[in-house]
Design an enzyme around this catalytic site. Sequence first.
Site, PDB file in Angstrom:
ATOM      1  N   GLU A 142      45.299  26.417  37.852  1.00 34.41           N
ATOM      2  CA  GLU A 142      44.829  27.077  39.074  1.00 34.41           C
ATOM      3  C   GLU A 142      43.915  26.183  39.911  1.00 34.41           C
ATOM      4  O   GLU A 142      43.356  26.642  40.916  1.00 34.41           O
ATOM      5  CB  GLU A 142      44.137  28.406  38.741  1.00 34.41           C
ATOM      6  CG  GLU A 142      45.151  29.459  38.305  1.00 34.41           C
ATOM      7  CD  GLU A 142      44.556  30.829  38.042  1.00 34.41           C
ATOM      8  OE1 GLU A 142      45.334  31.785  37.946  1.00 34.41           O
ATOM      9  OE2 GLU A 142      43.314  30.946  37.926  1.00 34.41           O
ATOM     10  N   GLY A 217      52.838  36.480  22.799  1.00 36.31           N
ATOM     11  CA  GLY A 217      52.478  37.880  23.082  1.00 36.31           C
ATOM     12  C   GLY A 217      52.328  38.668  21.791  1.00 36.31           C
ATOM     13  O   GLY A 217      51.636  38.234  20.861  1.00 36.31           O
ATOM     14  N   GLY A 247      46.047  35.633  27.450  1.00 38.17           N
ATOM     15  CA  GLY A 247      46.295  34.212  27.166  1.00 38.17           C
ATOM     16  C   GLY A 247      44.997  33.415  27.268  1.00 38.17           C
ATOM     17  O   GLY A 247      44.714  32.540  26.434  1.00 38.17           O
ATOM     18  N   ASP A 248      44.176  33.723  28.272  1.00 36.94           N
ATOM     19  CA  ASP A 248      42.889  33.028  28.447  1.00 36.94           C
ATOM     20  C   ASP A 248      41.958  33.332  27.277  1.00 36.94           C
ATOM     21  O   ASP A 248      41.196  32.471  26.825  1.00 36.94           O
ATOM     22  CB  ASP A 248      42.215  33.468  29.751  1.00 36.94           C
ATOM     23  CG  ASP A 248      43.115  33.244  30.954  1.00 36.94           C
ATOM     24  OD1 ASP A 248      43.887  32.259  30.935  1.00 36.94           O
ATOM     25  OD2 ASP A 248      43.066  34.062  31.888  1.00 36.94           O
ATOM     26  N   ARG A 281      42.326  46.926  26.139  1.00 32.78           N
ATOM     27  CA  ARG A 281      41.336  47.324  27.159  1.00 32.78           C
ATOM     28  C   ARG A 281      41.762  46.794  28.523  1.00 32.78           C
ATOM     29  O   ARG A 281      42.470  45.785  28.598  1.00 32.78           O
ATOM     30  CB  ARG A 281      39.976  46.715  26.812  1.00 32.78           C
ATOM     31  CG  ARG A 281      39.476  47.149  25.461  1.00 32.78           C
ATOM     32  CD  ARG A 281      38.312  46.295  25.056  1.00 32.78           C
ATOM     33  NE  ARG A 281      37.800  46.720  23.787  1.00 32.78           N
ATOM     34  CZ  ARG A 281      36.884  46.070  23.085  1.00 32.78           C
ATOM     35  NH1 ARG A 281      36.377  44.948  23.553  1.00 32.78           N
ATOM     36  NH2 ARG A 281      36.479  46.521  21.937  1.00 32.78           N
ATOM     37  N   SER A 287      37.842  42.957  29.222  1.00 35.45           N
ATOM     38  CA  SER A 287      38.531  43.378  27.992  1.00 35.45           C
ATOM     39  C   SER A 287      38.110  42.550  26.780  1.00 35.45           C
ATOM     40  O   SER A 287      38.558  42.810  25.672  1.00 35.45           O
ATOM     41  CB  SER A 287      40.047  43.247  28.184  1.00 35.45           C
ATOM     42  OG  SER A 287      40.434  41.878  28.226  1.00 35.45           O
TER      43      SER A 287
HETATM   44  O1  RIB Z   1      45.169  34.974  33.308  1.00 31.25           O
HETATM   45  C1  RIB Z   1      44.671  36.070  34.002  1.00 31.25           C
HETATM   46  C2  RIB Z   1      44.088  35.648  35.298  1.00 31.25           C
HETATM   47  O2  RIB Z   1      45.123  35.159  36.122  1.00 31.25           O
HETATM   48  C3  RIB Z   1      43.438  36.748  36.076  1.00 31.25           C
HETATM   49  O3  RIB Z   1      42.079  36.943  35.747  1.00 31.25           O
HETATM   50  C4  RIB Z   1      43.663  36.333  37.514  1.00 31.25           C
HETATM   51  O4  RIB Z   1      42.497  35.867  38.127  1.00 31.25           O
HETATM   52  C5  RIB Z   1      44.731  35.253  37.473  1.00 31.25           C
HETATM   53  O5  RIB Z   1      44.236  34.047  37.818  1.00 31.25           O
END
Ligand code: RIB
Length: 298
Positions: A142, A217, A247-248, A281, A287
Amino acid sequence: MAKAPVIAVVGSASMDLTCYADVLPQAGQTLYGNQFTTGFGGKGANQAVMAALAGANVYMVGSIGNDLFGKSLEENFKNRKVNSEHIKISDLPTGVAHIWVDAQGQNRILIVPGANHDFNESHAAQAVASIPELSIVLGQCEVPQSVTTAAFVAAKKRGAITIFNPAPYQVLSPDLLSVTDWLIPNEVEFEEFVGAAPTSESLSQFRPGKNSIVTLGDKGAVLISEDGALTSIATTKVQAVDSTGAGDCFIGSFSFAIASGLDAKSAAEFACRIAALSVTRKGAQSSYPTAAEISTLS
Ligand code: RIB
């Protein structure tokens, strides 16, 4: 008590604007939703907050706007104990993500990057070079790849481990891949990367000589070691309400665990347990489990 490992996240911080609905509209259709929320997001910030909740000393490197969303994001970093001294305040608006979540907890996301694209290679490289006792640098898609590459080059120069999450998927530059120690796509990103679904054959031939993980997943994850050996990591079965940021959550938890000295399998198992809880959540950072909950999942 062991010293907290130091992690830098070079990445995005955004405001998530989320609508929940039983059924999502098609083009030209208008439907009622059930709920609207604003929440802290951006893949980079989510990973940073998760690693901090797990116990890491985290530095965020990125850019936010000089606006209300930017001020709120900055306050959130403070509350979450994420160091924000390497976050640029840009003239561009803070990044936003418009998110739709359906009754099965599946999402669709549209990102407007704004300030997330307004910091450069030297900013990222200088930040990474200056953070004391750094063990890991994390990146995602991103922010511009050239910025992440510069940060990873600086990380490798000082012996830090680099972990890259190719989300949302883009074609990755060979320069970035050459300084990436761990590549962690989800199954969709894996398929986009190799042009084939994740099977034993395609997984074991992924990036020979380097470590990777493919997250799957509700099927857990698969660890791919440098020699192509595969290790399946099971996850807890849960009732998903919102998979945003799961995933984050995995990447932030895994990075903390690796930086704390866990072996890769134990680190991935820990990360799967935390990510499974997060999908029960709503929201991304909202969450994630608290430090007290995490201690019961370790
Ligand atoms: O991975 C989830 C994230 O993707 C969200 O928080 C949103 O901001 C997008 O960037």
